[in-house]
Design a protein around this motif. Structure first.
Motif, PDB file in Angstrom:
ATOM      1  N   MET A  17      -2.053  18.805  39.787  1.00 11.76           N
ATOM      2  CA  MET A  17      -0.872  18.810  40.458  1.00 11.76           C
ATOM      3  C   MET A  17      -1.018  18.118  41.909  1.00 11.76           C
ATOM      4  O   MET A  17      -0.129  17.271  42.187  1.00 11.76           O
ATOM      5  N   ALA A  18      -2.187  18.142  42.348  1.00 10.80           N
ATOM      6  CA  ALA A  18      -2.374  17.436  43.651  1.00 10.80           C
ATOM      7  C   ALA A  18      -2.272  16.075  43.574  1.00 10.80           C
ATOM      8  O   ALA A  18      -1.784  15.111  44.194  1.00 10.80           O
ATOM      9  N   ILE A  19      -3.153  15.779  42.459  1.00 16.22           N
ATOM     10  CA  ILE A  19      -3.414  14.503  42.301  1.00 16.22           C
ATOM     11  C   ILE A  19      -2.360  13.468  41.743  1.00 16.22           C
ATOM     12  O   ILE A  19      -1.619  12.411  42.303  1.00 16.22           O
ATOM     13  N   ASP A  20      -1.419  14.164  40.731  1.00 13.84           N
ATOM     14  CA  ASP A  20      -0.177  13.668  40.303  1.00 13.84           C
ATOM     15  C   ASP A  20       0.853  13.626  41.660  1.00 13.84           C
ATOM     16  O   ASP A  20       1.351  12.568  41.872  1.00 13.84           O
ATOM     17  N   SER A  21       0.758  14.394  42.474  1.00 14.60           N
ATOM     18  CA  SER A  21       1.638  14.452  43.785  1.00 14.60           C
ATOM     19  C   SER A  21       1.420  13.150  44.609  1.00 14.60           C
ATOM     20  O   SER A  21       2.100  12.510  45.140  1.00 14.60           O
ATOM     21  N   LEU A  22       0.064  13.002  44.772  1.00 18.21           N
ATOM     22  CA  LEU A  22      -0.491  11.831  45.546  1.00 18.21           C
ATOM     23  C   LEU A  22      -0.259  10.512  44.851  1.00 18.21           C
ATOM     24  O   LEU A  22       0.390   9.426  45.444  1.00 18.21           O
ATOM     25  N   GLU A  23      -0.366  10.451  43.424  1.00 17.95           N
ATOM     26  CA  GLU A  23      -0.201   9.286  42.680  1.00 17.95           C
ATOM     27  C   GLU A  23       1.586   8.979  42.842  1.00 17.95           C
ATOM     28  O   GLU A  23       1.855   7.797  43.033  1.00 17.95           O
ATOM     29  N   LEU A  24       2.414  10.059  42.830  1.00 20.14           N
ATOM     30  CA  LEU A  24       3.693   9.587  42.881  1.00 20.14           C
ATOM     31  C   LEU A  24       4.126   9.520  43.969  1.00 20.14           C
ATOM     32  O   LEU A  24       5.050   8.434  44.564  1.00 20.14           O
ATOM     33  N   ALA A  25       3.554  10.036  45.194  1.00 20.98           N
ATOM     34  CA  ALA A  25       3.986   9.686  46.494  1.00 20.98           C
ATOM     35  C   ALA A  25       3.511   8.165  47.024  1.00 20.98           C
ATOM     36  O   ALA A  25       4.374   7.701  47.625  1.00 20.98           O
ATOM     37  N   LEU A  26       2.290   7.751  46.617  1.00 20.48           N
ATOM     38  CA  LEU A  26       1.973   6.539  46.729  1.00 20.48           C
ATOM     39  C   LEU A  26       3.087   5.381  46.199  1.00 20.48           C
ATOM     40  O   LEU A  26       3.339   4.422  46.621  1.00 20.48           O
ATOM     41  N   LYS A  27       3.453   6.005  44.908  1.00 16.26           N
ATOM     42  CA  LYS A  27       4.480   4.970  44.300  1.00 16.26           C
ATOM     43  C   LYS A  27       5.677   4.866  44.954  1.00 16.26           C
ATOM     44  O   LYS A  27       6.394   3.768  44.750  1.00 16.26           O
ATOM     45  N   GLN A  28       6.010   5.985  45.269  1.00 13.68           N
ATOM     46  CA  GLN A  28       7.455   5.812  46.272  1.00 13.68           C
ATOM     47  C   GLN A  28       7.354   5.438  47.717  1.00 13.68           C
ATOM     48  O   GLN A  28       8.358   4.785  47.944  1.00 13.68           O
ATOM     49  N   PHE A  29       6.261   5.819  48.425  1.00 16.45           N
ATOM     50  CA  PHE A  29       6.377   5.486  49.686  1.00 16.45           C
ATOM     51  C   PHE A  29       5.484   4.337  49.870  1.00 16.45           C
ATOM     52  O   PHE A  29       5.563   3.670  51.116  1.00 16.45           O
ATOM     53  N   GLY A  30       4.458   4.025  49.079  1.00 12.20           N
ATOM     54  CA  GLY A  30       3.709   3.051  49.309  1.00 12.20           C
ATOM     55  C   GLY A  30       2.455   3.222  50.556  1.00 12.20           C
ATOM     56  O   GLY A  30       2.617   4.243  51.062  1.00 12.20           O
ATOM     57  N   PRO A  31       1.486   2.560  50.445  1.00 14.41           N
ATOM     58  CA  PRO A  31       0.280   2.622  51.437  1.00 14.41           C
ATOM     59  C   PRO A  31       0.941   2.197  52.908  1.00 14.41           C
ATOM     60  O   PRO A  31       1.616   1.293  52.898  1.00 14.41           O
ATOM     61  N   PRO A  32       0.255   2.636  54.121  1.00 17.74           N
ATOM     62  CA  PRO A  32      -0.727   3.827  53.927  1.00 17.74           C
ATOM     63  C   PRO A  32       0.016   4.903  53.914  1.00 17.74           C
ATOM     64  O   PRO A  32       0.839   5.327  54.463  1.00 17.74           O
ATOM     65  N   LEU A  33      -0.588   5.837  53.139  1.00 14.29           N
ATOM     66  CA  LEU A  33      -0.154   7.320  53.080  1.00 14.29           C
ATOM     67  C   LEU A  33      -1.376   8.135  53.499  1.00 14.29           C
ATOM     68  O   LEU A  33      -2.469   7.971  53.175  1.00 14.29           O
ATOM     69  N   TYR A  34      -0.883   9.211  54.306  1.00  4.89           N
ATOM     70  CA  TYR A  34      -1.773   9.807  54.902  1.00  4.89           C
ATOM     71  C   TYR A  34      -2.126  11.384  54.356  1.00  4.89           C
ATOM     72  O   TYR A  34      -1.284  12.023  53.653  1.00  4.89           O
ATOM     73  N   VAL A  35      -3.320  11.737  54.170  1.00  2.00           N
ATOM     74  CA  VAL A  35      -3.818  13.121  53.482  1.00  2.00           C
ATOM     75  C   VAL A  35      -4.451  13.892  54.562  1.00  2.00           C
ATOM     76  O   VAL A  35      -5.406  13.488  55.020  1.00  2.00           O
ATOM     77  N   TYR A  36      -4.007  15.397  54.889  1.00  2.51           N
ATOM     78  CA  TYR A  36      -4.767  15.925  55.582  1.00  2.51           C
ATOM     79  C   TYR A  36      -6.071  16.643  54.889  1.00  2.51           C
ATOM     80  O   TYR A  36      -5.778  17.291  53.890  1.00  2.51           O
ATOM     81  N   HIS A  37      -7.164  16.269  55.207  1.00  5.54           N
ATOM     82  CA  HIS A  37      -8.517  16.521  54.689  1.00  5.54           C
ATOM     83  C   HIS A  37      -8.520  15.852  53.245  1.00  5.54           C
ATOM     84  O   HIS A  37      -7.407  15.140  52.957  1.00  5.54           O
ATOM     85  N   VAL A  45     -12.662  10.827  43.182  1.00  3.71           N
ATOM     86  CA  VAL A  45     -11.394  11.176  43.351  1.00  3.71           C
ATOM     87  C   VAL A  45     -11.048  10.366  44.816  1.00  3.71           C
ATOM     88  O   VAL A  45      -9.988   9.565  44.954  1.00  3.71           O
ATOM     89  N   VAL A  46     -11.530  10.888  45.816  1.00  5.87           N
ATOM     90  CA  VAL A  46     -11.404  10.503  47.072  1.00  5.87           C
ATOM     91  C   VAL A  46     -11.674   9.049  47.341  1.00  5.87           C
ATOM     92  O   VAL A  46     -10.568   7.975  47.815  1.00  5.87           O
ATOM     93  N   ASN A  47     -12.655   8.260  46.959  1.00  5.14           N
ATOM     94  CA  ASN A  47     -12.890   6.970  46.740  1.00  5.14           C
ATOM     95  C   ASN A  47     -11.779   6.169  45.962  1.00  5.14           C
ATOM     96  O   ASN A  47     -11.320   5.051  46.667  1.00  5.14           O
ATOM     97  N   HIS A  48     -11.311   6.690  44.935  1.00  2.15           N
ATOM     98  CA  HIS A  48     -10.346   6.016  44.037  1.00  2.15           C
ATOM     99  C   HIS A  48      -9.114   5.823  44.858  1.00  2.15           C
ATOM    100  O   HIS A  48      -8.352   4.867  44.887  1.00  2.15           O
ATOM    101  N   PHE A  49      -8.763   6.954  45.607  1.00  3.99           N
ATOM    102  CA  PHE A  49      -7.200   6.795  46.592  1.00  3.99           C
ATOM    103  C   PHE A  49      -7.424   6.042  47.901  1.00  3.99           C
ATOM    104  O   PHE A  49      -6.655   5.338  48.261  1.00  3.99           O
ATOM    105  N   ARG A  50      -8.679   5.840  48.211  1.00  2.11           N
ATOM    106  CA  ARG A  50      -8.929   5.236  49.568  1.00  2.11           C
ATOM    107  C   ARG A  50      -8.658   3.752  49.024  1.00  2.11           C
ATOM    108  O   ARG A  50      -8.068   2.843  49.913  1.00  2.11           O
ATOM    109  N   GLU A  51      -9.445   3.485  47.962  1.00  3.93           N
ATOM    110  CA  GLU A  51      -9.027   1.889  47.388  1.00  3.93           C
ATOM    111  C   GLU A  51      -7.480   1.656  47.409  1.00  3.93           C
ATOM    112  O   GLU A  51      -7.253   0.478  47.198  1.00  3.93           O
ATOM    113  N   LYS A  52      -6.651   2.427  47.182  1.00  5.57           N
ATOM    114  CA  LYS A  52      -5.441   2.415  46.994  1.00  5.57           C
ATOM    115  C   LYS A  52      -4.498   2.602  48.325  1.00  5.57           C
ATOM    116  O   LYS A  52      -3.454   2.213  48.490  1.00  5.57           O
ATOM    117  N   GLY A  53      -5.221   2.708  49.310  1.00  2.00           N
ATOM    118  CA  GLY A  53      -4.643   2.572  50.767  1.00  2.00           C
ATOM    119  C   GLY A  53      -4.255   4.004  51.146  1.00  2.00           C
ATOM    120  O   GLY A  53      -3.602   4.107  52.358  1.00  2.00           O
TER     121      GLY A  53
END
Length: 311
Positions: A17-37, A45-53
């Motif tokens: 759920m958390a990973i799907d949420s981040l993927e969908l938020a990235l698609k909707q809002f684009g980078p930079p997108l911020y995550v607390y922790h 997983v963290v490096n994968h998302f860092r590379e996406k902004g």
């Protein structure tokens, strides 16, 4: 070499759920997108998302006002939620529902005037968030020996809660000591340790009896992954927690005829497949899937994202 591939393994419903949420938020809002922790405690997983902004932060003052912020699967305290509102951040709450359950239990017991013994690891993101719900009422208990040192106002009004990713055996040892000291201690009607954590521990417990070694895919800061390796070692089987194939050392495998491969609840299947490929290619391994329990759990996306999912 024979590989016993544990099932269930890897991602749990909360992580999915958390990973799907981040993927969908990235698609909707684009980078930079911020995550607390970290979104989940896994380096891959963290490096994968860092590379996406995606930008992972430990303090909200690192997030520009008005930005979009996602709360990780481990949950946050009310103080952090208020700080996000103060900075006018668009907050998306990807807290695992099983963690939210523990938060709600803490609030309930605190309102009823109980002292709450939270069984968990100091500094873990989940523990920090839960303690933030009622800091004046919660005492952290990390070991059975901590129980004797607890100071409570009323021994007839004590309750316990647990971090969701603990070793079931470790938690039960502490719970037994708590019940011994506080015979009237209250507890939630349903166990706090998450279903996936228990299922993965059960698989290791069963399969390690047939193995010379256990490989656990997961990161060092993943509590549930650490517990899997510890569980195998407690049963006298060498176990190694690895992020991926680059961590594997040939001397571990030189005398191993049967190896259990599993993955913590925040480790993606891709790292498991890479590990299996290496064992097949370099050690002639045959892989046998061993299913100890079926899982059919899924969680809804955060309400902030549900409408986007259908667009």
């Amino acid at each position: 070499m024979k590989v016993l591939l544990a099932s269930p393994r890897g991602f749990c419903a909360g992580v999915n759920m958390a990973i799907d949420s981040l993927e969908l938020a990235l698609k909707q809002f684009g980078p930079p997108l911020y995550v607390y922790h970290e979104i989940v405690h896994n380096k891959y997983v963290v490096n994968h998302f860092r590379e996406k902004g995606v930008v992972f932060v430990d303090h909200l003052d690192e997030v520009p006002e008005g930005s979009t912020l996602l709360f990780s699967a481990h949950g946050v305290s009310p103080e952090i939620r208020q700080a996000a509102r103060d900075r006018q951040l668009t907050a998306i709450d990807a807290t695992c529902p099983l963690v939210t359950k523990v938060h709600l239990e803490a609030i309930k017991y605190a309102k009823l005037g109980y002292t709450i013994c939270l069984i968990g690891h100091e500094g873990h993101d989940e523990v920090v968030g839960t303690m933030g719900e009622a800091p004046e009422a919660i005492l952290l208990v990390e070991t059975p020996d901590d129980v004797a040192r607890l100071e409570v106002a009323d021994e007839s009004k004590v309750a316990y809660l647990t971090q969701t990713t603990l070793s079931v055996d470790d938690a039960n040892r502490i719970i037994a000591r708590l019940r011994q000291r506080f015979p009237q201690i209250a507890s939630p009607p349903k166990d706090d340790i998450c279903y996936a954590t228990q299922n993965r521990q059960e698989a290791v417990s069963i399969l390690s009896s047939e193995a010379d070694m256990v490989l656990v895919l997961g990161s060092q800061n993943s509590s549930n992954s650490q517990r899997l390796a510890e569980l195998a070692r407690e049963r006298g089987v060498p176990a190694y927690l690895i992020d991926g194939t680059s961590d594997i050392r040939p001397e571990w495998l030189s005398a191993a005829n049967t190896v259990v491969v599993t993955a913590g609840a925040s480790a993606p299947e891709v790292v498991v497949e890479e590990c299996l490929d290496l064992l097949r290619d370099e050690y002639g391994a045959t892989v046998e899937v061993r299913t100890t329990r079926e899982e059919h759990v899924s969680f809804q996306l955060p309400k902030e994202l549900r409408a986007l999912e259908t667009k």
